[in-house]
Design a protein around this motif. Structure first.
Motif, PDB file in Angstrom:
ATOM      1  N   ASP A 119     -52.679  13.168  43.349  1.00 48.27           N
ATOM      2  CA  ASP A 119     -51.413  13.610  42.763  1.00 48.27           C
ATOM      3  C   ASP A 119     -51.508  13.885  41.264  1.00 48.27           C
ATOM      4  O   ASP A 119     -50.530  14.268  40.641  1.00 48.27           O
ATOM      5  CB  ASP A 119     -50.322  12.546  43.005  1.00 48.27           C
ATOM      6  N   THR A 120     -52.682  13.675  40.668  1.00 46.11           N
ATOM      7  CA  THR A 120     -52.835  13.813  39.219  1.00 46.11           C
ATOM      8  C   THR A 120     -54.044  14.678  38.895  1.00 46.11           C
ATOM      9  O   THR A 120     -55.111  14.509  39.485  1.00 46.11           O
ATOM     10  CB  THR A 120     -53.009  12.428  38.562  1.00 46.11           C
ATOM     11  N   ILE A 121     -53.859  15.603  37.963  1.00 41.22           N
ATOM     12  CA  ILE A 121     -54.951  16.407  37.417  1.00 41.22           C
ATOM     13  C   ILE A 121     -55.168  15.949  35.989  1.00 41.22           C
ATOM     14  O   ILE A 121     -54.229  15.906  35.186  1.00 41.22           O
ATOM     15  CB  ILE A 121     -54.628  17.909  37.462  1.00 41.22           C
ATOM     16  N   LEU A 122     -56.401  15.600  35.661  1.00 45.20           N
ATOM     17  CA  LEU A 122     -56.759  15.090  34.340  1.00 45.20           C
ATOM     18  C   LEU A 122     -57.715  16.081  33.687  1.00 45.20           C
ATOM     19  O   LEU A 122     -58.732  16.447  34.274  1.00 45.20           O
ATOM     20  CB  LEU A 122     -57.424  13.720  34.492  1.00 45.20           C
ATOM     21  N   ILE A 123     -57.377  16.509  32.450  1.00 42.92           N
ATOM     22  CA  ILE A 123     -58.177  17.540  31.786  1.00 42.92           C
ATOM     23  C   ILE A 123     -58.288  17.258  30.293  1.00 42.92           C
ATOM     24  O   ILE A 123     -57.453  16.559  29.715  1.00 42.92           O
ATOM     25  CB  ILE A 123     -57.570  18.952  31.979  1.00 42.92           C
ATOM     26  N   PRO A 124     -59.324  17.828  29.642  1.00 46.18           N
ATOM     27  CA  PRO A 124     -59.371  17.798  28.186  1.00 46.18           C
ATOM     28  C   PRO A 124     -58.249  18.658  27.596  1.00 46.18           C
ATOM     29  O   PRO A 124     -57.649  19.490  28.291  1.00 46.18           O
ATOM     30  CB  PRO A 124     -60.744  18.407  27.864  1.00 46.18           C
ATOM     31  N   ASN A 125     -57.992  18.474  26.317  1.00 47.16           N
ATOM     32  CA  ASN A 125     -56.931  19.218  25.640  1.00 47.16           C
ATOM     33  C   ASN A 125     -57.450  20.589  25.216  1.00 47.16           C
ATOM     34  O   ASN A 125     -57.732  20.847  24.041  1.00 47.16           O
ATOM     35  CB  ASN A 125     -56.436  18.427  24.426  1.00 47.16           C
ATOM     36  N   LYS A 126     -57.580  21.486  26.192  1.00 47.01           N
ATOM     37  CA  LYS A 126     -58.079  22.835  25.951  1.00 47.01           C
ATOM     38  C   LYS A 126     -57.030  23.837  26.433  1.00 47.01           C
ATOM     39  O   LYS A 126     -56.592  23.791  27.585  1.00 47.01           O
ATOM     40  CB  LYS A 126     -59.413  23.048  26.663  1.00 47.01           C
ATOM     41  N   ALA A 127     -56.655  24.736  25.543  1.00 46.56           N
ATOM     42  CA  ALA A 127     -55.514  25.619  25.800  1.00 46.56           C
ATOM     43  C   ALA A 127     -55.696  26.458  27.057  1.00 46.56           C
ATOM     44  O   ALA A 127     -54.799  26.541  27.906  1.00 46.56           O
ATOM     45  CB  ALA A 127     -55.278  26.521  24.584  1.00 46.56           C
ATOM     46  N   MET A 128     -56.845  27.113  27.206  1.00 44.32           N
ATOM     47  CA  MET A 128     -57.028  28.008  28.342  1.00 44.32           C
ATOM     48  C   MET A 128     -57.146  27.233  29.662  1.00 44.32           C
ATOM     49  O   MET A 128     -56.737  27.722  30.709  1.00 44.32           O
ATOM     50  CB  MET A 128     -58.259  28.889  28.133  1.00 44.32           C
TER      51      MET A 128
END
Length: 335
Positions: A211-220
């Motif tokens: 239920d969760t998507i975890l990502i770096p703070n990258k705009a694209m």
């Protein structure tokens, strides 16, 4: 919450009136950081009063059996899975406020000292939380300016993200939670399918529901993710057919998440937050909350503030989280 203690004589000194404003400021900063932290979203937080805690899980109950009328109850057997011991680490720092600051009514400068101190404490927590994930393809890594080595392996002895997680009982097959695909709508759909098909050590389906998507703070990367999960039409298609991913995901990002050195695309993770918390997947162990004490240094007449905390974190069960990026050496989601 932060625990405060003051040595005798501080209230009677020139610093007496500065104690409460600084204390209030620290408490406000603490709450602000807690509201931004990824820790509650990614870790199962557990309090402890012990030197260390052992985490494990059990294999599946046997299936129900048809026993006929008035038949006896079969006895279901369980087996203990892999075990993981997590020991809270001790963390310390300090800052000082000079007597000159207080005499010259420089409370703004004193508050900036407290601000920097609290920034450092919560920054350390976030860095440590993401350090485990950033280095999740390794079984150990070094953290901090003193480069202390931490065991960040899962309970099965493998890296958190690996293609060869073994079965403890031998009844299940080797499993992967490391994939080699850049983020896309299709890749997300395949990754969800893979996690939903994840099994326990006995080879039984676990009914995982990421239920969760975890990502770096990258705009694209954020754009790609929100295009995929925030629209009721499938992105990059002419027919605008219905997207079954719409509105089903929590998206969490952190500036402290980074791409692994081998990555040729942005890394992304999916997580079943409920399974993670119930079954101790990624564990954040809290032993002592930040404890501050304040006293006057007789040699310098400065007001010294010292902070100490004990916490630790490590992976236990790899199943509730997976990672994917090109260059990982992981499994192709479409294969």
């Amino acid at each position: 919450m932060t625990i405060f203690s003051k040595a005798s004589g501080v209230n009677d000194s020139v610093f007496g009136k500065s104690q409460e404003p600084i204390k209030m400021y620290i408490e406000e900063k603490e709450q602000a950081f807690k509201n931004m932290s990824i820790i509650p979203h990614v870790y199962m937080e557990e309090e402890t009063t012990n030197f260390a805690e052992k985490f494990s899980y059990e294999t599946s109950h046997d299936d129900f059996e048809p026993v006929g009328e008035n038949g006896a109850y079969p006895k279901s057997s369980l087996e203990v899975g892999y075990e993981r011991v997590i020991e809270p680490e001790e963390w310390k720092n300090s800052f000082e406020i000079t007597q000159t600051m207080i005499e010259d009514a420089k409370m703004g400068k004193a508050k900036r000292k407290a601000d920097g101190f609290m920034n450092a404490y919560h920054r350390t927590r976030e860095k440590f939380a993401t350090f485990i994930i950033n280095n999740g393809a390794s079984i150990s890594a070094n953290f901090g300016t003193k480069s202390k080595s931490f065991d960040i392996s899962a309970a099965d002895g493998k890296a958190l993200f690996a293609t060869d997680h073994p079965s403890k009982t031998g009844k299940g097959s080797t499993q992967t939670n490391l994939y080699a695909n850049a983020f896309s709508y299709d890749a997300l759909s395949y990754a969800e399918e893979r996690m939903q098909n994840m099994k326990d050590d006995d080879g039984e389906l676990l009914n995982l529901q990421p239920d969760t998507i975890l990502i770096p703070n990258k705009a694209m990367l954020k754009k790609l993710v929100f295009d995929a999960v925030g629209s009721d039409g499938i992105p990059d298609t002419a027919n605008n057919s219905y997207s079954f991913q719409c509105g089903r995901w929590n998206v969490v990002w952190s500036p402290y998440l980074s791409n692994p050195s081998a990555a040729t695309s942005d890394v992304w993770y999916i997580l079943d937050s409920q399974y993670n918390k119930v079954n101790a997947g990624l564990v954040w162990l809290k032993r002592i909350e930040l404890s501050l004490k304040s006293y006057v240094d007789e040699n310098t007449d400065a007001n010294i503030w010292k902070g100490r905390a004990r916490f630790g974190a490590a992976p236990n069960d790899y199943r509730p989280i997976s990672a994917s990026y090109v260059g990982s050496g992981g499994t192709d989601l479409t294969a």
